[in-house]
Design a protein around this motif. Structure first.
Motif, PDB file in Angstrom:
ATOM      1  N   ASN A  32       0.844  -1.483  -0.108  1.00 56.72           N
ATOM      2  CA  ASN A  32      -0.023  -0.039  -0.159  1.00 56.72           C
ATOM      3  C   ASN A  32       0.859   1.224   0.196  1.00 56.72           C
ATOM      4  N   LEU A  33       1.752   1.236   1.001  1.00 63.29           N
ATOM      5  CA  LEU A  33       2.832   2.324   0.830  1.00 63.29           C
ATOM      6  C   LEU A  33       3.517   2.613  -0.277  1.00 63.29           C
ATOM      7  N   SER A  34       4.012   1.417  -1.024  1.00 64.70           N
ATOM      8  CA  SER A  34       4.649   1.730  -2.418  1.00 64.70           C
ATOM      9  C   SER A  34       3.637   2.197  -3.368  1.00 64.70           C
ATOM     10  N   ASN A  35       2.463   1.846  -3.513  1.00 59.52           N
ATOM     11  CA  ASN A  35       1.495   2.327  -4.309  1.00 59.52           C
ATOM     12  C   ASN A  35       1.087   3.694  -4.015  1.00 59.52           C
ATOM     13  N   THR A  36       1.292   4.188  -2.918  1.00 61.06           N
ATOM     14  CA  THR A  36       0.761   5.522  -2.567  1.00 61.06           C
ATOM     15  C   THR A  36       1.884   6.531  -2.805  1.00 61.06           C
ATOM     16  N   ILE A  37       3.193   6.162  -2.653  1.00 57.80           N
ATOM     17  CA  ILE A  37       4.352   7.078  -2.933  1.00 57.80           C
ATOM     18  C   ILE A  37       4.729   6.976  -4.495  1.00 57.80           C
ATOM     19  N   ASN A  46       8.025  17.258   1.268  1.00 54.31           N
ATOM     20  CA  ASN A  46       7.209  17.335   2.311  1.00 54.31           C
ATOM     21  C   ASN A  46       5.977  16.589   2.355  1.00 54.31           C
ATOM     22  N   GLU A  47       5.381  16.529   1.453  1.00 54.96           N
ATOM     23  CA  GLU A  47       4.288  15.703   1.396  1.00 54.96           C
ATOM     24  C   GLU A  47       4.684  14.106   1.403  1.00 54.96           C
ATOM     25  N   VAL A  48       5.541  13.928   0.734  1.00 54.37           N
ATOM     26  CA  VAL A  48       5.973  12.320   0.678  1.00 54.37           C
ATOM     27  C   VAL A  48       6.535  12.121   2.230  1.00 54.37           C
ATOM     28  N   ALA A  49       7.479  13.027   2.736  1.00 52.91           N
ATOM     29  CA  ALA A  49       7.821  12.709   4.223  1.00 52.91           C
ATOM     30  C   ALA A  49       6.557  12.597   5.159  1.00 52.91           C
ATOM     31  N   ASP A  50       5.463  13.446   5.005  1.00 52.00           N
ATOM     32  CA  ASP A  50       4.306  13.440   5.657  1.00 52.00           C
ATOM     33  C   ASP A  50       3.520  12.120   5.717  1.00 52.00           C
ATOM     34  N   THR A  51       3.608  11.419   4.623  1.00 53.04           N
ATOM     35  CA  THR A  51       3.075  10.229   4.041  1.00 53.04           C
ATOM     36  C   THR A  51       3.658   9.214   4.721  1.00 53.04           C
ATOM     37  N   LEU A  52       5.142   9.179   4.750  1.00 57.74           N
ATOM     38  CA  LEU A  52       6.077   8.005   5.391  1.00 57.74           C
ATOM     39  C   LEU A  52       5.669   8.040   6.878  1.00 57.74           C
TER      40      LEU A  52
END
Length: 105
Positions: A32-37, A46-52
């Protein structure tokens, strides 16, 4: 910690300490994380770091390992017989997409 440092720290843990993901039961959730990224190519670091960070909130031990990497503690490699293949072999797009966000990687 900057966004790039957090992304880099996550990537370092992902590539050098896959056993942490296995220990906390996060391996299946990596898809799921891989798909989201993958879908965040046009988003800011910033948005990617927040998602992580949001994803890691479910796995505090992973966050702890990221913080250890950032403090420049040398991770001790562990080899276990029968250990699953590297996570990067199972989820190759995740590190590829994160490496694009880190200068000089």
């Amino acid at each position: 910690m900057t966004d790039e440092q957090f992304i880099s720290g996550f990537l370092a843990v992902f590539e050098t300490k896959p056993e942490v993901f296995e220990q906390v039961g996060a391996v299946d959730d990596l898809a799921n994380l891989s798909n989201t990224i993958s879908q965040m190519a046009d988003k800011s670091n910033n948005e990617v770091a927040d998602t992580l960070g949001d994803w890691c909130a479910n796995y505090p031990k992973i966050t702890d390992e990221i913080n250890k990497i950032e403090r420049k503690l040398e991770p001790q490699p562990t080899k276990k017989e029968g250990q699953e293949p590297k996570l990067s072999n199972r989820y190759p797009q995740l590190p590829e997409n994160l490496k694009k966000r880190i200068p000089n990687s």
